[in-house]
Write an enzyme that holds these catalytic residues in place. Structure first.
Site, PDB file in Angstrom:
ATOM      1  N   HIS A  58      -0.446  -2.729   5.992  1.00 56.95           N
ATOM      2  CA  HIS A  58       0.485  -1.964   5.163  1.00 56.95           C
ATOM      3  C   HIS A  58      -0.075  -1.719   3.763  1.00 56.95           C
ATOM      4  O   HIS A  58       0.692  -1.604   2.797  1.00 56.95           O
ATOM      5  CB  HIS A  58       1.830  -2.682   5.087  1.00 56.95           C
ATOM      6  CG  HIS A  58       2.632  -2.565   6.342  1.00 56.95           C
ATOM      7  ND1 HIS A  58       3.457  -1.501   6.601  1.00 56.95           N
ATOM      8  CD2 HIS A  58       2.705  -3.360   7.428  1.00 56.95           C
ATOM      9  CE1 HIS A  58       4.030  -1.647   7.782  1.00 56.95           C
ATOM     10  NE2 HIS A  58       3.580  -2.773   8.307  1.00 56.95           N
ATOM     11  N   LYS A 103      -1.180   3.389  10.853  1.00 59.53           N
ATOM     12  CA  LYS A 103      -0.223   3.583   9.759  1.00 59.53           C
ATOM     13  C   LYS A 103      -0.766   4.677   8.836  1.00 59.53           C
ATOM     14  O   LYS A 103      -0.707   5.844   9.185  1.00 59.53           O
ATOM     15  CB  LYS A 103       0.040   2.253   9.061  1.00 59.53           C
ATOM     16  CG  LYS A 103       0.780   1.276   9.987  1.00 59.53           C
ATOM     17  CD  LYS A 103       1.118  -0.030   9.340  1.00 59.53           C
ATOM     18  CE  LYS A 103       2.019  -0.887  10.218  1.00 59.53           C
ATOM     19  NZ  LYS A 103       1.457  -1.265  11.519  1.00 59.53           N
ATOM     20  N   SER A 115       5.443  -7.018   5.520  1.00 58.48           N
ATOM     21  CA  SER A 115       5.971  -5.697   5.829  1.00 58.48           C
ATOM     22  C   SER A 115       7.485  -5.623   5.868  1.00 58.48           C
ATOM     23  O   SER A 115       8.054  -4.544   5.677  1.00 58.48           O
ATOM     24  CB  SER A 115       5.405  -5.215   7.168  1.00 58.48           C
ATOM     25  OG  SER A 115       5.758  -6.094   8.224  1.00 58.48           O
TER      26      SER A 115
END
Length: 395
Positions: free
Chosen positions: A213, A242, A185
């Protein structure tokens, strides 16, 4: 030594952090998370959230959360195995498993807890974990909590991975688990999963991927990095915090015996409150959106390509990649903070990343794209970056 001495020691440590330019300050956002946020009465373009598909303020998720508040209440006031499991929790666990092509999944308060609770129940001192050097802190901490022997290879160094697999086998490991982020990330680099899974097959190892991610926007239907690369892995961990709405909650997805044993032995699961019903219901709504969100994924990667090209044309030092994480390198922590301050003055909300989040001398502004950003937003951001970069001495 007294309590006063102890507090004086902490105060001195904080002063050292400040003097080194490493002190992190939080800025109060007065609006919902989105492409723009309100901070200190100013409306700013937000280029640093993990809100990849722009779902953090999506009306469908908010409506699902409201319905769950009415139908299922505010909180569970219990861990799962006592009286903290509603029909919504199992519905989301089954939905995540089906979405990812796994037998089952198990929810945690966060993916940090999912990774922290994964290794200790599954692996003993007879076993081995082979871990990428740039893995997320939660994987590192989870491995430290288990008794398996630890082996580490340099980031995405496949020769190094093979050497460590050979060492683990030579040392007589019973079971060997390769642990890696799907996307690293801080850099936006993708793990080399085709080669990792091939090496796992060669040495009889299992594979675990943290896909925080990637889930929701990489690969067909947004199923993550294994889908993106066309490979299968044994265990996937991920987050609702996320692309899947941006609230909280993590999960482990994998074979049924893995999930069943975690339900019996994973300490963060056994000793943490169940996720609130509103979060779970919104997670279900998020997956419904994500599965049909090819248009959002196309816009996201189109934005990432446009943004990267604009920054390169302006003369910034970028890390290469294809991911919506686009790090702008400054090297020094003070320079990253100065650049972030200049951008704030020009209407752009970003954060400087520096030690200990990234290695010393590798400070950066980590920009992140959002499918809801318009071309006008990106052009505004690029002009602000050019002006701020010149003012801060970055370009």
């Amino acid at each position: 030594m007294t309590a006063t001495d102890f507090l004086d020691h902490l105060t001195a440590t904080l002063a050292e952090i400040e003097a080194a330019g490493l002190y992190k300050r939080e800025r109060l956002i007065l609006s919902p998370q989105g492409t723009h946020v309100t901070v200190g009465g100013e409306r700013l373009l937000n280029l640093c959230a993990n809100n990849y598909l722009g779902l953090a303020d999506d009306p469908a998720l908010i409506a699902a959360a409201h319905r769950a508040l009415d139908d299922h209440g505010f909180g569970m006031a219990s861990v799962r195995f006592i009286c903290g499991t509603q029909d919504l929790h199992r519905a989301l666990e089954r939905r995540i498993a089906g979405f990812l092509g796994m037998d089952d999944s198990i929810l945690f308060a966060a993916c940090f807890d999912a990774n922290g609770g994964l290794f200790e129940p599954l692996l003993g001192p007879e076993d081995a974990v082979v871990s990428d050097a740039l893995n997320h802190a939660s994987i590192i901490d989870g491995i430290r909590l288990c008794k398996a022997r630890r082996y580490r290879y340099a980031n995405s160094d496949m020769a190094g991975l093979e050497a460590q697999l050979q060492a683990a086998r030579s040392d007589g490991a019973r079971f060997v688990l390769i642990a890696t982020d799907g996307v690293f990330s801080m850099d936006g680099y993708l793990a080399r999963l085709p080669e990792i899974t091939a090496l796992a097959a060669k040495y009889g190892a299992l594979t675990m991927v943290d896909d925080c991610h990637a889930t929701g926007f990489m690969g067909p239907r947004g199923c993550g990095t294994p889908a993106h690369h066309g490979v299968r892995v044994d265990i996937l961990t991920g987050t609702l915090g996320k692309a899947l709405g941006g609230a909280l909650g993590g999960y482990v997805a994998g074979p049924q015996p893995v999930i069943d044993l975690l339900r019996q032995r994973a300490r963060p699961y056994l000793f943490s409150n169940a996720l609130p019903p509103a979060i779970v219901a919104a997670g279900l709504a998020a997956i419904d959106i994500v599965e049909a969100a090819d248009d959002l994924r196309e816009r996201l990667f189109g934005n990432a390509a446009y943004w990267r090209a604009g920054l390169q044309d302006a003369g910034f030092d970028l890390l290469p990649g294809e991911h919506p994480i686009v790090p702008v390198m400054t090297g020094e922590a003070r320079l990253a903070q100065a650049m972030a301050a200049e951008l704030y003055r020009r209407g752009v909300f970003v954060s400087g990343f520096f030690f200990p989040v990234v290695p010393e001398g590798r400070a950066r502004i980590r920009t992140q794209m959002n499918a809801r950003l318009t071309r006008e937003d990106l052009d505004f951001g690029l002009e602000a970056f050019r002006a701020a970069g010149r003012a801060a001495g970055v370009i």
